[in-house]
Design a protein around this motif. Structure first.
Motif, PDB file in Angstrom:
ATOM      1  N   VAL A  42       0.815  -1.210   0.000  1.00  0.00           N
ATOM      2  CA  VAL A  42       0.000   0.000   0.000  1.00  0.00           C
ATOM      3  C   VAL A  42       0.855   1.269   0.000  1.00  0.00           C
ATOM      4  CG1 VAL A  42      -1.672   1.343   1.329  1.00  0.00           C
ATOM      5  CG2 VAL A  42      -2.033  -1.090   0.987  1.00  0.00           C
ATOM      6  N   ALA A  43       1.897   1.302   0.814  1.00  0.00           N
ATOM      7  CA  ALA A  43       2.756   2.497   0.861  1.00  0.00           C
ATOM      8  C   ALA A  43       3.360   2.774  -0.508  1.00  0.00           C
ATOM      9  CB  ALA A  43       3.852   2.334   1.908  1.00  0.00           C
ATOM     10  N   ALA A  44       3.793   1.737  -1.215  1.00  0.00           N
ATOM     11  CA  ALA A  44       4.363   1.925  -2.551  1.00  0.00           C
ATOM     12  C   ALA A  44       3.313   2.442  -3.532  1.00  0.00           C
ATOM     13  CB  ALA A  44       4.968   0.621  -3.056  1.00  0.00           C
ATOM     14  N   VAL A  45       2.122   1.872  -3.486  1.00  0.00           N
ATOM     15  CA  VAL A  45       1.039   2.314  -4.375  1.00  0.00           C
ATOM     16  C   VAL A  45       0.696   3.783  -4.124  1.00  0.00           C
ATOM     17  CG1 VAL A  45      -1.416   1.991  -4.899  1.00  0.00           C
ATOM     18  CG2 VAL A  45       0.093  -0.002  -4.704  1.00  0.00           C
ATOM     19  N   MET A  46       0.774   4.197  -2.866  1.00  0.00           N
ATOM     20  CA  MET A  46       0.454   5.578  -2.497  1.00  0.00           C
ATOM     21  C   MET A  46       1.644   6.528  -2.700  1.00  0.00           C
ATOM     22  SD  MET A  46      -2.674   5.313  -1.661  1.00  0.00           S
ATOM     23  CE  MET A  46      -2.953   6.927  -0.995  1.00  0.00           C
ATOM     24  N   GLY A  47       2.785   5.993  -3.146  1.00  0.00           N
ATOM     25  CA  GLY A  47       3.956   6.826  -3.364  1.00  0.00           C
ATOM     26  C   GLY A  47       4.674   7.217  -2.091  1.00  0.00           C
ATOM     27  N   ALA A  48       4.468   6.452  -1.023  1.00  0.00           N
ATOM     28  CA  ALA A  48       5.052   6.805   0.265  1.00  0.00           C
ATOM     29  C   ALA A  48       6.130   5.817   0.725  1.00  0.00           C
ATOM     30  CB  ALA A  48       3.949   6.880   1.324  1.00  0.00           C
ATOM     31  N   SER A  49       6.604   4.969  -0.177  1.00  0.00           N
ATOM     32  CA  SER A  49       7.631   3.993   0.182  1.00  0.00           C
ATOM     33  C   SER A  49       8.985   4.425  -0.360  1.00  0.00           C
ATOM     34  CB  SER A  49       7.276   2.621  -0.398  1.00  0.00           C
ATOM     35  OG  SER A  49       8.367   1.735  -0.263  1.00  0.00           O
ATOM     36  N   PRO A  50      10.035   4.322   0.433  1.00  0.00           N
ATOM     37  CA  PRO A  50      11.369   4.649  -0.080  1.00  0.00           C
ATOM     38  C   PRO A  50      11.941   3.534  -0.958  1.00  0.00           C
ATOM     39  CG  PRO A  50      11.518   4.007   2.221  1.00  0.00           C
ATOM     40  CD  PRO A  50      10.053   4.042   1.872  1.00  0.00           C
ATOM     41  N   TRP A  51      11.314   2.352  -1.001  1.00  0.00           N
ATOM     42  CA  TRP A  51      11.848   1.213  -1.737  1.00  0.00           C
ATOM     43  C   TRP A  51      11.138   0.942  -3.050  1.00  0.00           C
ATOM     44  CZ3 TRP A  51      10.751   0.826   3.566  1.00  0.00           C
ATOM     45  CH2 TRP A  51      11.880   0.900   4.373  1.00  0.00           C
ATOM     46  N   ASP A  52       9.929   1.401  -3.209  1.00  0.00           N
ATOM     47  CA  ASP A  52       9.175   1.109  -4.434  1.00  0.00           C
ATOM     48  C   ASP A  52       8.102   2.165  -4.625  1.00  0.00           C
ATOM     49  OD1 ASP A  52       8.510  -0.242  -6.738  1.00  0.00           O
ATOM     50  OD2 ASP A  52       7.947  -2.109  -5.739  1.00  0.00           O
ATOM     51  N   GLY A  53       7.492   2.172  -5.790  1.00  0.00           N
ATOM     52  CA  GLY A  53       6.436   3.136  -6.084  1.00  0.00           C
ATOM     53  C   GLY A  53       5.310   2.470  -6.851  1.00  0.00           C
ATOM     54  N   PRO A  54       4.298   3.243  -7.239  1.00  0.00           N
ATOM     55  CA  PRO A  54       3.155   2.676  -7.947  1.00  0.00           C
ATOM     56  C   PRO A  54       3.546   1.932  -9.224  1.00  0.00           C
ATOM     57  CG  PRO A  54       2.715   4.944  -7.313  1.00  0.00           C
ATOM     58  CD  PRO A  54       4.152   4.676  -6.995  1.00  0.00           C
ATOM     59  N   LEU A  55       4.465   2.504 -10.005  1.00  0.00           N
ATOM     60  CA  LEU A  55       4.881   1.861 -11.249  1.00  0.00           C
ATOM     61  C   LEU A  55       5.565   0.524 -10.967  1.00  0.00           C
ATOM     62  CD1 LEU A  55       5.159   1.888 -14.308  1.00  0.00           C
ATOM     63  CD2 LEU A  55       7.298   3.190 -14.021  1.00  0.00           C
ATOM     64  N   GLY A  56       6.415   0.491  -9.948  1.00  0.00           N
ATOM     65  CA  GLY A  56       7.104  -0.752  -9.600  1.00  0.00           C
ATOM     66  C   GLY A  56       6.135  -1.849  -9.199  1.00  0.00           C
ATOM     67  N   VAL A  57       5.127  -1.502  -8.409  1.00  0.00           N
ATOM     68  CA  VAL A  57       4.125  -2.497  -7.998  1.00  0.00           C
ATOM     69  C   VAL A  57       3.369  -2.995  -9.221  1.00  0.00           C
ATOM     70  CG1 VAL A  57       2.004  -2.882  -6.664  1.00  0.00           C
ATOM     71  CG2 VAL A  57       3.890  -1.572  -5.662  1.00  0.00           C
ATOM     72  N   TRP A  58       2.954  -2.080 -10.086  1.00  0.00           N
ATOM     73  CA  TRP A  58       2.220  -2.461 -11.301  1.00  0.00           C
ATOM     74  C   TRP A  58       3.071  -3.380 -12.179  1.00  0.00           C
ATOM     75  CZ3 TRP A  58       3.236  -1.241 -16.494  1.00  0.00           C
ATOM     76  CH2 TRP A  58       2.235  -1.622 -17.386  1.00  0.00           C
ATOM     77  N   MET A  59       4.353  -3.044 -12.342  1.00  0.00           N
ATOM     78  CA  MET A  59       5.233  -3.861 -13.184  1.00  0.00           C
ATOM     79  C   MET A  59       5.392  -5.272 -12.610  1.00  0.00           C
ATOM     80  SD  MET A  59       8.073  -1.083 -14.431  1.00  0.00           S
ATOM     81  CE  MET A  59       8.944  -2.256 -15.459  1.00  0.00           C
ATOM     82  N   LYS A  60       5.481  -5.388 -11.305  1.00  0.00           N
ATOM     83  CA  LYS A  60       5.599  -6.711 -10.684  1.00  0.00           C
ATOM     84  C   LYS A  60       4.295  -7.501 -10.824  1.00  0.00           C
ATOM     85  CE  LYS A  60       8.882  -4.927  -7.379  1.00  0.00           C
ATOM     86  NZ  LYS A  60       8.997  -4.371  -6.036  1.00  0.00           N
ATOM     87  N   LYS A  61       3.176  -6.826 -10.611  1.00  0.00           N
ATOM     88  CA  LYS A  61       1.880  -7.507 -10.668  1.00  0.00           C
ATOM     89  C   LYS A  61       1.559  -7.985 -12.080  1.00  0.00           C
ATOM     90  CE  LYS A  61       0.726  -6.787  -6.358  1.00  0.00           C
ATOM     91  NZ  LYS A  61       0.628  -7.872  -5.400  1.00  0.00           N
ATOM     92  N   GLY A  63       3.885  -8.827 -14.343  1.00  0.00           N
ATOM     93  CA  GLY A  63       4.948  -9.672 -14.854  1.00  0.00           C
ATOM     94  C   GLY A  63       5.991  -8.967 -15.699  1.00  0.00           C
ATOM     95  N   ARG A  64       5.966  -7.651 -15.729  1.00  0.00           N
ATOM     96  CA  ARG A  64       6.951  -6.890 -16.498  1.00  0.00           C
ATOM     97  C   ARG A  64       8.277  -6.735 -15.755  1.00  0.00           C
ATOM     98  NH1 ARG A  64       1.968  -5.417 -17.924  1.00  0.00           N
ATOM     99  NH2 ARG A  64       1.554  -4.764 -20.061  1.00  0.00           N
ATOM    100  N   LYS A  65       8.263  -7.030 -14.471  1.00  0.00           N
ATOM    101  CA  LYS A  65       9.455  -6.953 -13.632  1.00  0.00           C
ATOM    102  C   LYS A  65       9.404  -8.123 -12.657  1.00  0.00           C
ATOM    103  CE  LYS A  65      11.725  -3.807 -10.375  1.00  0.00           C
ATOM    104  NZ  LYS A  65      11.609  -2.516  -9.673  1.00  0.00           N
ATOM    105  N   ASP A  66      10.555  -8.709 -12.389  1.00  0.00           N
ATOM    106  CA  ASP A  66      10.609  -9.827 -11.453  1.00  0.00           C
ATOM    107  C   ASP A  66      10.263  -9.325 -10.060  1.00  0.00           C
ATOM    108  OD1 ASP A  66      11.062 -12.162 -10.082  1.00  0.00           O
ATOM    109  OD2 ASP A  66      13.243 -12.108 -10.310  1.00  0.00           O
ATOM    110  N   GLY A  67       9.190  -9.840  -9.504  1.00  0.00           N
ATOM    111  CA  GLY A  67       8.764  -9.415  -8.175  1.00  0.00           C
ATOM    112  C   GLY A  67       9.154 -10.376  -7.085  1.00  0.00           C
ATOM    113  N   SER A  68       9.911 -11.413  -7.458  1.00  0.00           N
ATOM    114  CA  SER A  68      10.292 -12.382  -6.434  1.00  0.00           C
ATOM    115  C   SER A  68      11.268 -11.752  -5.452  1.00  0.00           C
ATOM    116  CB  SER A  68      10.916 -13.628  -7.078  1.00  0.00           C
ATOM    117  OG  SER A  68      12.083 -13.290  -7.773  1.00  0.00           O
ATOM    118  N   ILE A  69      11.074 -12.114  -4.226  1.00  0.00           N
ATOM    119  CA  ILE A  69      11.931 -11.595  -3.164  1.00  0.00           C
ATOM    120  C   ILE A  69      12.612 -12.800  -2.535  1.00  0.00           C
ATOM    121  CG2 ILE A  69      12.002 -10.332  -0.998  1.00  0.00           C
ATOM    122  CD1 ILE A  69       9.267  -9.152  -1.784  1.00  0.00           C
TER     123      ILE A  69
END
Length: 121
Positions: A42-61, A63-69
């Motif tokens: 949620v913090a990333a989607v809202m633009g409030a995360s220092p590690w990720d942002g809305p675009l990063g979450v969308w890309m992982k969801k 499959g455009r970016k590897d979201g495995s941790i």
């Protein structure tokens, strides 16, 4: 079992993170997370995360970016969950029980959370 826990279990749509002990179940759970926005995102989607942002979450969801941790930080965090829950119980003078489950927003299916534990007074 408390009334609250019973109600949550009735509304649960599945089990939470199976943990590292069952790699196949964990891989299935991780893949299923692509279908929704979880509380940890949620913090990333809202633009409030220092590690990720809305675009990063969308890309992982999508499959455009590897979201495995993986790696030592993830294993360390998973290993420490029970310790953190017990320390929180002591510090807050509450009872904490581990009941991993996935809860879904009653109106917005794409919003879900994976609960690690519950605190009871």
């Amino acid at each position: 079992m408390s009334k609250v826990l019973k109600l949550l279990k009735e509304r649960s749509i599945g089990d939470g993170d199976p943990g590292p002990g069952d790699p196949e179940a964990r891989a299935k759970w991780v893949e299923g997370r692509k279908e929704y926005v979880g509380a940890s995102e949620v913090a990333a989607v809202m633009g409030a995360s220092p590690w990720d942002g809305p675009l990063g979450v969308w890309m992982k969801k999508t499959g455009r970016k590897d979201g495995s941790i993986d790696g030592i930080r993830l294993r360390k965090g998973t290993h420490m969950e029970s310790f953190i829950l017990s320390e929180a119980a002591e510090a807050l003078s509450v009872t904490v029980e581990s009941h991993p489950m996935v809860l879904q927003h009653p109106e917005v299916e794409a919003l879900r959370c994976n609960l690690d534990g519950f605190a009871f007074t």
